[in-house]
Motif scaffolding. Structure first.
Motif, PDB file in Angstrom:
ATOM      1  N   ARG A 135      -6.604   0.163  -9.187  1.00  0.00           N
ATOM      2  CA  ARG A 135      -7.314  -0.617  -8.172  1.00  0.00           C
ATOM      3  C   ARG A 135      -7.862   0.264  -7.056  1.00  0.00           C
ATOM      4  O   ARG A 135      -8.711  -0.176  -6.285  1.00  0.00           O
ATOM      5  CB  ARG A 135      -6.404  -1.707  -7.602  1.00  0.00           C
ATOM      6  CG  ARG A 135      -6.222  -2.874  -8.554  1.00  0.00           C
ATOM      7  CD  ARG A 135      -5.456  -4.030  -7.928  1.00  0.00           C
ATOM      8  NE  ARG A 135      -5.373  -5.141  -8.859  1.00  0.00           N
ATOM      9  CZ  ARG A 135      -6.227  -6.152  -8.912  1.00  0.00           C
ATOM     10  NH1 ARG A 135      -7.236  -6.183  -8.063  1.00  0.00           N
ATOM     11  NH2 ARG A 135      -6.082  -7.112  -9.791  1.00  0.00           N
ATOM     12  N   THR A 136      -7.363   1.500  -6.954  1.00  0.00           N
ATOM     13  CA  THR A 136      -7.924   2.453  -6.008  1.00  0.00           C
ATOM     14  C   THR A 136      -9.080   3.217  -6.641  1.00  0.00           C
ATOM     15  O   THR A 136     -10.122   3.443  -6.023  1.00  0.00           O
ATOM     16  CB  THR A 136      -6.845   3.442  -5.545  1.00  0.00           C
ATOM     17  OG1 THR A 136      -5.774   2.714  -4.930  1.00  0.00           O
ATOM     18  CG2 THR A 136      -7.416   4.430  -4.541  1.00  0.00           C
ATOM     19  N   MET A 137      -8.905   3.608  -7.917  1.00  0.00           N
ATOM     20  CA  MET A 137      -9.952   4.343  -8.628  1.00  0.00           C
ATOM     21  C   MET A 137     -11.157   3.463  -8.928  1.00  0.00           C
ATOM     22  O   MET A 137     -12.301   3.882  -8.788  1.00  0.00           O
ATOM     23  CB  MET A 137      -9.405   4.885  -9.948  1.00  0.00           C
ATOM     24  CG  MET A 137      -8.366   5.972  -9.827  1.00  0.00           C
ATOM     25  SD  MET A 137      -7.676   6.299 -11.462  1.00  0.00           S
ATOM     26  CE  MET A 137      -9.165   6.543 -12.429  1.00  0.00           C
ATOM     27  N   LEU A 138     -10.892   2.230  -9.383  1.00  0.00           N
ATOM     28  CA  LEU A 138     -11.944   1.333  -9.850  1.00  0.00           C
ATOM     29  C   LEU A 138     -12.176   0.213  -8.852  1.00  0.00           C
ATOM     30  O   LEU A 138     -12.285  -0.951  -9.225  1.00  0.00           O
ATOM     31  CB  LEU A 138     -11.555   0.740 -11.217  1.00  0.00           C
ATOM     32  CG  LEU A 138     -11.145   1.752 -12.285  1.00  0.00           C
ATOM     33  CD1 LEU A 138     -10.626   1.030 -13.520  1.00  0.00           C
ATOM     34  CD2 LEU A 138     -12.313   2.645 -12.654  1.00  0.00           C
ATOM     35  N   VAL A 139     -12.253   0.550  -7.577  1.00  0.00           N
ATOM     36  CA  VAL A 139     -12.365  -0.457  -6.531  1.00  0.00           C
ATOM     37  C   VAL A 139     -13.618  -1.314  -6.744  1.00  0.00           C
ATOM     38  O   VAL A 139     -14.670  -0.826  -7.128  1.00  0.00           O
ATOM     39  CB  VAL A 139     -12.383   0.224  -5.143  1.00  0.00           C
ATOM     40  CG1 VAL A 139     -13.575   1.155  -5.004  1.00  0.00           C
ATOM     41  CG2 VAL A 139     -12.384  -0.801  -4.033  1.00  0.00           C
TER      42      VAL A 139
END
Length: 813
Positions: free
Chosen positions: A804-808
């Motif tokens: 969820r941080t990488m693929l915000v």
């Protein structure tokens, strides 16, 4: 740019500009859903682009010589802003986070075909979409919810009256915000829900008062879903007449006629994927075009008949009948994206024909592209969108400048060429979508496409037309169609047994994507240009390069990924030339499990097709549900399980997981600590296979679902290590596990919990979270952070990342 355009003839310049503006608008409208930015950044960008568009419009009135460049800029921005604001409104319309888990009275209408799943002889669940009329929310957000949809499940007694589209109900629902699994590759369920205008999901609280306000027959207006539901029950309900058709054929025929793929089994999906015929098992653009053609010829016959009475003014009849029949058939599929594209094209060509005008095929293609993106702002995230439009573009590009072949076998030659070029042309979009480029597709589709288009679909449509007047004869047509289809299915099953059926494309970078696009264009170019050999050379380089790159990547010691499989567990361990999977996620019904939907796509995106070892901790569904799909889709050398007797039968023969088992691979030591055959603990969770993975740089511990009695046994035995680097927290953080003594003994640096968002078991428990926090562990949760990745290089340096941080995305709030 303006000078170059001015040099073109006036007519060509006008066409060029129209094409360019349509393309820019479509690209601008599709862009908001593929940007990786937060919601705050997204809204700021929308406001900024709106201001830029206004300034550009004002400048266009003043700067006469720059109107065309400014027009290009404004059209792209307007497309982005229009869909951007629509997406922002959908995000804001979601259920307020403060009301998640609350019981909320709601009144509304069932607006989809309910799907029933039998859980036992006494219990069933029904899932459906529910459009809100009134909702009792204790806040001012209620007005945002009215008119939107809920996706609900209702757990009922098996004897309960079946639900029907169009019925109005009043009941109490327990809701939560739309949420989906987030992994490095895979389906974005949350975006799909928002695209369906769903603002909350949940289930009906049948212990609270439930009232049917209005039956489906009493509901006024035209309800396509109610008609589809009645038709499905009349033609495909085996409970009424078990001799109607073979049970195995019914889900496939239902998909072809109604676009309902929910009953297709996992094994049937596997055959379709391996033969490249998935597109046939739903109402596709090909079928819409076929029905439109049938409608055109029927309309032409009608026009000739009416010409006996009236000589002129009948040109519009044939295209009108064509449009009507195409719309009718698209409605059967619920107006899915491929049918939207085909229907727009049919309408445009029909209107042009009725008016006596000719249209450029590329112009119609771009108008269809714009219409679909406007109808569905999340269309760019749909695989069907890319495959549908790519297939049409390839066929137009290949055959657009060629003369129609003539001769006895002209149609067969054209069909063969089309399948060959589609195999080459769709290689790139299939790779981007993480799907296989099936080498058997031309062979399969050469038979399947004409067979389904000219025999199966017309017979199914004839059955629909006869259903209101001659129900028994309609069922006879279904039975006859089933018999015909069984011959095709035998052919497809035979093809799927050939081992070299597909080539899976590993991760595609921007550079390799551009190179692949250039390769496809060169290969599809006219023979007279003599550039196809360049495409062959460039394609060979692109195929060989990943193999060389993979062989040269020696810096990786281990990559571990705790995948987001909702309420369940699946962990991949990737070392050079060795891959281990610990648990497989849950199974939610025939044809749907986390193994085939999450684990397998992730591994394929990494270029992995073989599992050296699969460890299934125990037999509970949330850990073993995806086992069967994975052993059928991936080559699996070795399977060990805590409860092998509870696993479904497959070609593999799982071994019993027993304490003391050890093996070494890729510089890693694997050791099984539990179950102990001398223990008398009988609880199913306590048969979990406890696995310790060690190297010179780290210790990883997998505890399955063990509970406190086994924790005490392990600490008493002295086998349990201290100070582990990464701990997969037992039983998803349940209060029955993770005793204070265990947490202090292990003292993990990272405590990873795999659980579903707002799950009904309330995992992880608050006390468990407090225990891990007290020892200084960094807590990572798949329900809040998506898939969690750990990467160690050969020097022991650790990198941690969360999906969820990488693929915000703007909707990940």
């Amino acid at each position: 740019m303006d000078t170059k355009i001015t040099m073109l003839p006036s007519f060509t310049r006008t066409i060029y500009r129209r094409f360019l503006l349509l393309l820019l608008f479509a690209l601008g409208a599709g862009l908001p859903v593929i940007l990786r930015i937060s919601y705050d950044q997204f809204t700021t960008l929308l406001y900024g682009l709106t201001a830029v568009a206004v300034v550009c419009c004002l400048c266009a009135f003043v700067l006469r010589h720059y109107r065309w460049p400014l027009c290009i800029l404004v059209v792209g921005i307007v497309g982005f802003v229009v869909n951007g604001y629509r997406i922002a409104l959908l995000i804001n319309a979601q259920l307020p986070a403060a009301l998640e888990g609350a019981d909320i009275p709601v009144t509304g209408q069932i607006v989809s075909m309910p799907k029933v799943t039998q859980h036992s002889a006494y219990r069933k669940s029904t899932s459906f979409y529910f459009q809100i009329d009134t909702i009792d929310l204790p806040s001012n957000s209620a007005i945002l919810q009215v008119g939107h949809k809920l996706r609900l499940s209702w757990y009922q007694a098996r004897s309960a009256e079946p639900l029907e589209p169009g019925e109005r109900w009043q009941f109490t629902a327990r809701l939560k915000r739309p949420r989906g699994a987030v992994n490095p590759s895979g389906f974005d369920y949350q975006a799909w829900l928002l695209g369906q205008d769903v603002v909350a999901t949940g289930y009906v609280r049948d212990k609270q008062p439930v009232t049917k306000v209005l039956g489906s027959n009493a509901a006024g207006g035209v309800n396509f879903e109610r008609w589809r539901f009645a038709l499905m029950g009349q033609l495909f309900d085996l409970g009424k007449d078990g001799e109607v058709a073979e049970a195995s054929s019914l889900p496939l025929l239902k998909a072809l006629l109604l676009g309902d793929k929910s009953d297709i089994s996992g094994s049937q999906w596997r055959v379709l994927r391996q033969t490249g015929t998935v597109h046939l098992m739903a109402i596709s653009g090909l079928h819409i075009g076929l029905v439109a053609t049938i409608g055109y010829w029927l309309g032409l016959l009608l026009a000739h008949a009416l010409a006996l009475w009236r000589q002129a003014g009948l040109r519009w009849i044939a295209p009108l009948v064509s449009i009507a029949m195409a719309t009718f058939y698209a409605g059967l599929a619920g107006f899915a994206i491929p049918t939207q594209r085909a229907l727009v094209m049919v309408v445009l060509f029909g209107v042009a024909w009725a008016c006596g005008r000719r249209l450029n095929v590329w112009f119609v293609f771009l108008v269809a592209l714009v219409c679909v993106v406007l109808l569905d702002p999340f269309a760019f995230l749909s695989p069907g969108f890319w495959l549908s439009f790519a297939a049409v573009a390839i066929l137009v590009f290949v055959f657009g400048w060629r003369r129609s072949a003539r001769g006895r076998f002209a149609m067969l030659k054209a069909l063969t060429k089309a399948q060959f070029w589609l195999l080459i042309g769709l290689f790139l979009p299939l790779g981007f979508l993480g799907m296989p480029a099936t080498l058997l597709a031309p062979v399969a589709n050469l038979i399947a496409v004409p067979f389904v288009s000219f025999f199966i679909v017309p017979l199914l449509l004839l059955a629909v037309l006869l259903a209101p007047f001659a129900p028994s004869l309609s069922l006879e047509f279904i039975a006859f169609t089933s018999t015909l289809f069984s011959y095709l299915w035998q052919y497809l099953e035979w093809l799927s047994g050939i081992e070299w059926y597909g080539y899976w494309v590993p991760e595609i970078t921007l550079l390799s994507g551009v190179g692949a696009l250039l390769t496809v264009v060169l290969l599809l170019s006219p023979r007279g240009l003599n550039v196809r050999i360049l495409g062959v050379i460039l394609g060979a380089v692109l195929v060989v390069r990943p193999l060389v790159y993979r062989a040269s990547s020696d810096s990786l010691l281990l990559q571990m990924r705790v995948l987001d499989v909702q309420q369940g567990l699946a962990v991949t361990l990737e070392a050079p030339n060795h891959t281990v999977l610990y648990d497989t996620g849950a199974r939610y019904g025939e044809g749907f499990d986390m193994g085939s939907r999450v684990v397998a796509p992730y591994l394929r995106s990494r270029g992995i097709h073989t599992l050296e070892t699969m460890v299934v901790s125990h037999g509970d569904n949330d850990h073993a549900g995806g086992y069967l799909s994975l052993v059928e889709e991936l080559d699996t050398s070795n399977v060990i399980a805590g409860q092998p007797e509870r696993l479904p039968k497959a070609d593999t023969h799982p071994a019993k997981c027993e304490a003391g088992s050890v093996w070494r691979a890729a510089g890693l030591d694997f050791r099984v600590l539990w179950p102990n055959t001398q223990s008398h603990i009988q609880e199913a969770n306590n048969y979990s296979c406890v696995l310790l993975v060690e190297s010179n740089h780290f210790r990883l511990l997998f505890l399955g679902d063990i509970e406190k009695p086994v924790e005490r046994e392990l600490m008493r035995s002295g086998e349990l290590p201290r100070d582990v680097d990464v701990l997969i927290v037992p039983h998803h953080g349940s209060k029955t596990s993770s005793s204070l003594a265990l947490v202090k003994h292990l003292n993990p640096q990272y405590a990873v919990m795999s659980a579903g968002y707002n799950n009904r078991y309330h995992h992880p428990h608050l006390r468990v979270l407090e225990r891990y926090t007290a020892v200084g562990a960094t807590i990572l949760r798949t329900d809040l952070q998506g898939a969690i990745g750990f990467r160690w290089d050969t020097q022991g340096h650790l990198t941690v990342e969360t999906a969820r941080t990488m693929l915000v995305k703007p909707w990940y709030r």
